[in-house]
Write an enzyme that holds these catalytic residues in place. Structure first.
Site, short mmCIF file in Angstrom:
data_model
loop_
_atom_site.label_atom_id
_atom_site.label_comp_id
_atom_site.label_asym_id
_atom_site.label_seq_id
_atom_site.Cartn_x
_atom_site.Cartn_y
_atom_site.Cartn_z
CD GLU A 448 -2.24 1.53 2.48
OE1 GLU A 448 -2.17 0.58 3.70
OE2 GLU A 448 -3.17 2.36 2.84
CG ASP A 521 -0.14 1.86 6.33
OD1 ASP A 521 1.04 1.23 6.53
OD2 ASP A 521 -0.20 2.85 5.60
CG ASP A 523 -4.45 3.33 8.00
OD1 ASP A 523 -4.76 2.25 7.01
OD2 ASP A 523 -3.88 4.21 7.76
CG ASP A 525 -7.31 5.03 4.03
OD1 ASP A 525 -8.69 4.77 3.85
OD2 ASP A 525 -6.84 5.88 3.88
#
Ligand code: 28F
Length: 666
Positions: A448, A521, A523, A525
């Protein structure tokens, strides 16, 4: 069995004896070649005896004379079947000089049952009937309850003076032996252990069959009793007032239907009765089951063909009328309309012809026409009914998305097939292929973000590791639907680089990277990208997941540094962070920093913690992970913004990722 050149009748006096001899001779072939009559002499063949008797009872119900059928397995593994119909005929047949009951059990294809065309439409696998059951049983007892009387006849497998087996011999002729207010028939028999490799009835097989029969014969009650079990577990009852509609509801329980009520189609033509129930779900595969005279046709046949033709025609017409199809040559394929469709088809007819490898394919050409006509007529009427507008819209929406996916798949495969396409991937400038051609060792990291991608490119061991950086944004917001994901440049790079093709054209033997590792990640997203990629792999490259080639890379969440001496440890979960902190002397003596993203890590740190095969932590993706991912994609990409908001708030601490990690770490 009868031939036109049968010998002239014997003189009057010896006729009965001669007849009786013929009868005995008549059952012997069954004993000599049981396979010809029941298929096999294994468990399947043994249960087939039971199905034959049950079929006769079901016939009585189909004809409207019975509504309750019981099946009992006794402690000695013998079986009892009853119905509450008219009772088998007890009067003496004028020509055969034998009771109807005895004819039924001693003559192959006995009685008018197989001559009288109006009677038999249920029929067993070969419609061989009760005499075959008698021939292959150690003993058989039958009772008829009629006009206040109990009539009883007994048969058994005997031996003559020379030691030859005489199967199904009358032991006690039919006679009235008591009074009753019941009506119906009873058959009690014990399959012969000299014929079958097993004579132990399987309760599971029987209940499956009875449930199926209960669905196929709406309103008929089937009671199963297994006397080998503890009293409280002996009895099970199956009765479905809704018939095929209940069948579809049962079949679709656990799936998500697109509309609440299954569509029911019933009609007849050319002496062929057609019943269909169908309902679409949000699944991607079609599931059509079909029966002819209560016999499952696993290989399909003319009835399924007729049904499919009609469905395609009716919905294409509807799509045109509703403006979903604009061009006059534009059409959906049949498969588009059948994506996610569950359907059950039941045909009742005389003289069904079965073909195919396992004789489970209906061959009668007339059934295609009849089924097509009935379904076209009834389904058109359903579709034109204004009250069904929403349902029709749902079905057309589903077809549209199926078509989009089909077309996108085709395009993506064509693109991946093009010569030089691998070079094209490299030219895009993002994909860094591995140098080595040892496919079993090769790994592809899907990373990513461009900056993390850059670090990964520097960190990797280029001999076997490839890097494909994914920009989060386009996947995240614009490319919402699955078919649109296929038009994403990076996704196309994945397809080309892996070399397998997608969808129906997927070929595992062409896989160029043995491990596909998603690095995103921790998170929201990142979770979203992971979910999208997993959903993509699941939909288009399913074997890749099923055979364990897909992984989720785990960058560390925490860096823990001991103040004194500067020793550094990494933790991949909250619990691990606590443990490592403890190991380094407790929270006072350490500095804990939480990584916000892959982008924060320099190449050597990324290699050490996340990419080096000897030190990294990865999750091998299983089917449960995909299910969770699909739920997430549905929620995050769906139209319901309220549910989406809730989901995000609920998952804001990303504890899911921690859970994953603690499950797989180490
Ligand atoms: C436990 C298994 O086998 N039930 C049956 C009947 C009823 C009739 C019948 C059967 C018709 C023409 C032969 C009664 N009354 N349960 C069963 N119930 N067979 S088998 O007739 C046999 C044939 O010739 C029956 C009037 N017509 C038919």
């Amino acid at each position: 069995m009868k031939t036109p050149n049968a010998p002239a009748p014997a003189p009057q006096k010896t006729k009965y004896t001669a007849q009786a001899l013929t009868v005995l001779e008549g059952l012997r072939p069954v004993r000599v070649r049981p396979g010809m009559y029941i298929g096999d002499t294994d468990s399947k063949g043994m249960h087939h005896l039971l199905w034959e008797i049950i079929d006769n009872a079901v016939d009585e119900a189909v004809n409207g004379y019975a509504d309750c059928i019981t099946v009992t397995v006794c402690e000695d593994n013998s079986m009892i079947v009853t119905d509450n119909g008219r009772g088998m005929p007890v009067d003496i047949h004028p020509d055969k000089k034998m009771s109807g009951v005895e004819l039924i059990f001693t003559q192959l294809h006995a009685g008018g049952k197989f001559d009288n065309k109006s009677y038999q439409i249920s029929g067993g696998l070969h419609g061989v009937g009760a005499s075959v059951v008698n021939a292959l049983s150690e003993w058989l007892v039958t009772e008829v309850y009629r006009d206040g009387h109990v009539y009883r006849a007994e048969f058994c497998c005997d031996t003559d003076e020379e030691g030859n087996l005489i199967p199904g011999k009358v032991k006690r002729h039919l006679r009235a032996c008591g009074k009753t207010d019941k009506q119906g028939s009873m058959v009690h028999f014990k399959p012969d252990a000299r014929v079958f490799s097993t004579t132990r009835p399987d309760a599971h097989i029987i209940t499956q069959k009875l449930r199926e029969l209960a669905f196929l014969n709406a309103g008929v009650t089937f009671v199963f009793t297994d006397l080998r079990k503890a009293p409280e577990e002996q009895k099970q009852t199956f009765c479905y007032r809704g018939g095929l509609v209940d069948f579809i509801r049962y079949h679709n329980s656990g799936k998500t239907p697109l509309y609440p009520d299954p569509i029911l189609i019933e009609g007849a033509g050319d002496g062929i009765s057609v019943q269909v129930a169908m309902q679409h779900t949000d699944a991607y595969t079609e599931s059509i089951v079909s029966y002819v005279n209560n016999i499952r046709t696993t290989e399909g046949g003319t009835h399924e063909t007729g049904f499919k033709l009609a469905v395609t025609k009716v919905f294409n017409t509807a799509a045109r009328e509703m403006g979903v199809l604009k061009d006059k040559d534009e059409n959906f394929t049949g498969e588009d309309f059948r994506e996610g469709m569950s359907a059950v088809i039941l045909i009742k007819m005389r003289d069904a012809q079965f073909e195919g490898q396992t004789k489970a394919k209906l061959g009668n050409a007339g059934v295609k026409t009849a089924t097509e006509a009935v379904v076209t007529e009834q389904l058109s009427r359903f579709v034109q009914n204004i009250r069904h507008e929403e349902i029709v819209k749902q079905i057309l929406e589903k077809a549209k998305s199926a078509r989009n996916v089909r077309e996108a798949t085709k395009k993506a495969n064509a693109l991946a097939r093009q010569k030089n396409s691998l070079d094209a991937v490299a030219l895009v400038g993002k994909f860094a292929a591995s140098i080595g051609r040892d496919y079993a060792r090769n790994e592809m990291f899907i990373v990513e973000g461009d900056s993390a991608g850059g670090s990964a490119k520097q960190a990797r061991d280029r001999r076997f590791q490839a890097i494909l950086p994914l920009r989060g944004k386009p996947l995240n917001s614009e490319k919402r639907r699955l078919d649109q994901i296929l038009s994403n440049e990076e996704i196309r790079s994945i397809i080309t680089a892996l070399g397998t093709g997608i969808g129906d054209e997927f070929k595992m033997q062409n896989l160029r990277y043995n491990r596909v590792i998603i690095l995103a990640d921790a998170d929201q997203d990142g979770a979203h990208i992971r979910a999208l990629l997993l959903t993509f792999f699941y939909r288009y490259m399913r074997p890749l997941i099923l055979e364990g080639h897909v992984f989720i890379g785990m960058p560390p969440l925490y860096r823990i540094e001991k103040k004194a001496g500067g020793e550094v440890r990494f933790a991949y979960t909250d619990e691990e962070c606590d443990r490592q902190t403890e190991a380094l002397g407790g929270s006072r003596g350490v500095v804990i920093s939480r990584y916000k993203g892959l982008g924060e890590m320099n190449p050597s740190l990324l290699w050490e913690t996340t990419m080096d095969p000897t030190h990294r932590t990865m999750i091998r993706v299983g089917i449960e992970d995909v299910a969770e991912a699909e739920r997430m994609v549905t929620v995050l990409m769906g139209d319901n913004s309220e549910v989406r908001r809730e989901y995000i708030i609920e998952n804001a601490n990303f504890s899911k990722t921690d859970e994953f990690a603690s499950k797989y770490h180490g």
